[in-house]
Motif scaffolding. Structure first.
Motif, mmCIF file in Angstrom:
data_model
loop_
_atom_site.group_PDB
_atom_site.id
_atom_site.type_symbol
_atom_site.label_atom_id
_atom_site.label_comp_id
_atom_site.label_asym_id
_atom_site.label_seq_id
_atom_site.Cartn_x
_atom_site.Cartn_y
_atom_site.Cartn_z
ATOM 1 N N UNK A 264 0.818 -1.210 0.000
ATOM 2 C CA UNK A 264 0.000 0.000 0.000
ATOM 3 C C UNK A 264 0.856 1.266 0.000
ATOM 4 N N UNK A 265 2.087 1.145 0.455
ATOM 5 C CA UNK A 265 3.012 2.285 0.499
ATOM 6 C C UNK A 265 4.087 2.184 -0.565
ATOM 7 N N UNK A 266 4.167 1.023 -1.207
ATOM 8 C CA UNK A 266 5.261 0.724 -2.144
ATOM 9 C C UNK A 266 6.591 1.019 -1.464
ATOM 10 N N UNK A 267 6.735 0.483 -0.258
ATOM 11 C CA UNK A 267 7.893 0.815 0.572
ATOM 12 C C UNK A 267 8.215 -0.356 1.495
ATOM 13 N N UNK A 268 9.400 -0.263 2.116
ATOM 14 C CA UNK A 268 9.891 -1.290 3.035
ATOM 15 C C UNK A 268 9.897 -0.762 4.460
ATOM 16 N N UNK A 269 9.781 -1.713 5.398
ATOM 17 C CA UNK A 269 9.828 -1.359 6.809
ATOM 18 C C UNK A 269 10.579 -2.445 7.565
ATOM 19 N N UNK A 270 11.478 -2.036 8.456
ATOM 20 C CA UNK A 270 12.144 -3.023 9.284
ATOM 21 C C UNK A 270 11.133 -3.756 10.158
#
Length: 288
Positions: A264-270
């Protein structure tokens, strides 16, 4: 002959006078046209029944003459509340006296009325990045793929600052700014228009988790040095597509090299800030 012709002419003139009606005043015609143009209603086909109910709920508040008020609509339950003074906006000085909605408060209320559940409780950014997204649209796609009930947003990937409900035919309903009432407006494309999202009001699919912490940034790549995408202001419900081992991160007393991809964010998260084990159960390994 002269008298009969003259009498006939007089009678014809009287008939014309009786049948003649003055044209409507220009101002009245313009007012009627403006009122029609600003009617708050579903203006195009294609929306789900729930989306149409959300539009109807928002439009009821427009018809009632409800105020925009900064922070309004974010009480324990969806609905109008008294607002707050926005330190950046002198026009908000009377918002604590006005019962109403801010932009996200109106969206929250509309979809709560439509579904019977508080599915969009949050600020504009959280509503745009909702794990209930059925489909997303970029600014470059314009209005062509949109249907009534879609959520339009303005801002950037790092800060979404405004949200509204699409009505169709280039119109939207919004709580725009202090000093005004809820209104129907032309969609403002260009500038910092960021895109739109269609809300899935049915069962949520995918791997859903909760984050913890405040001000936690998502990243364009699984690395602390990568570009920032969006910071979660607080605990947030997210959808995880996959996870992989990448850069090792140490933060808040934890160390982990697992990163999750949030579609949904087109992103990564630790994974440090995702509630659960260091390696999330049931989530597949990313192949990219």
């Amino acid at each position: 002959m002269f008298r009969r012709s003259r009498l006939a002419g007089t009678l014809a003139g009287l008939a014309a006078l009786l049948l003649w009606a003055p044209p409507p005043a220009a101002s009245a015609t313009a007012t009627a046209a403006a009122t029609a143009a600003e009617t708050c209603a579903v203006r195009a086909p294609g929306a789900s029944a729930a989306a149409e109910r959300a539009v109807a709920a928002a439009c009821e508040q427009v018809a009632a003459g409800v105020w925009y008020t900064w922070g309004g609509g974010h009480g324990p339950q969806p609905g109008p509340t008294y607002g707050q003074v926005d330190p950046t906006d002198p026009a908000s000085e009377h918002d604590p006296e006005r019962l109403g909605f801010d932009c996200s408060g109106l969206v929250r209320y509309a979809y709560a009325r439509a579904t019977g559940s508080d599915i969009l409780n949050g600020v504009a950014a959280g509503q745009f990045y909702t794990h209930r997204a059925a489909e997303r649209f970029t600014a470059a796609q314009g209005l062509a793929p949109l249907v009534p009930g879609d959520l339009l947003v303005w801002g950037t990937s790092q800060k979404v600052h405004h949200i509204a409900l699409y009505l169709g035919a280039g119109k939207m309903v919004e709580a725009r700014q202090s000093g005004t009432k809820l209104m129907v407006s032309d969609v403002r494309l260009g500038g910092d228009y960021f895109g739109a999202v269609r809300v899935n009001t049915g069962p949520v699919t995918g791997h859903v988790f909760q984050t913890w912490g405040t001000g936690v940034w998502t990243k364009a790549e699984p690395s602390v040095r990568a570009a920032r995408v969006y910071a979660f202001p607080g605990p947030t419900t997210i959808r995880v597509q996959c996870q992989k081992h990448a850069e090792k991160v140490t933060s808040d007393g934890y160390t982990n090299d697992a990163w999750s991809y949030l579609p949904d964010y087109k992103a990564w998260m630790t994974n440090i800030y995702i509630k659960g084990p260091a390696w999330l159960d049931t989530v597949p390994t990313c192949t990219f």
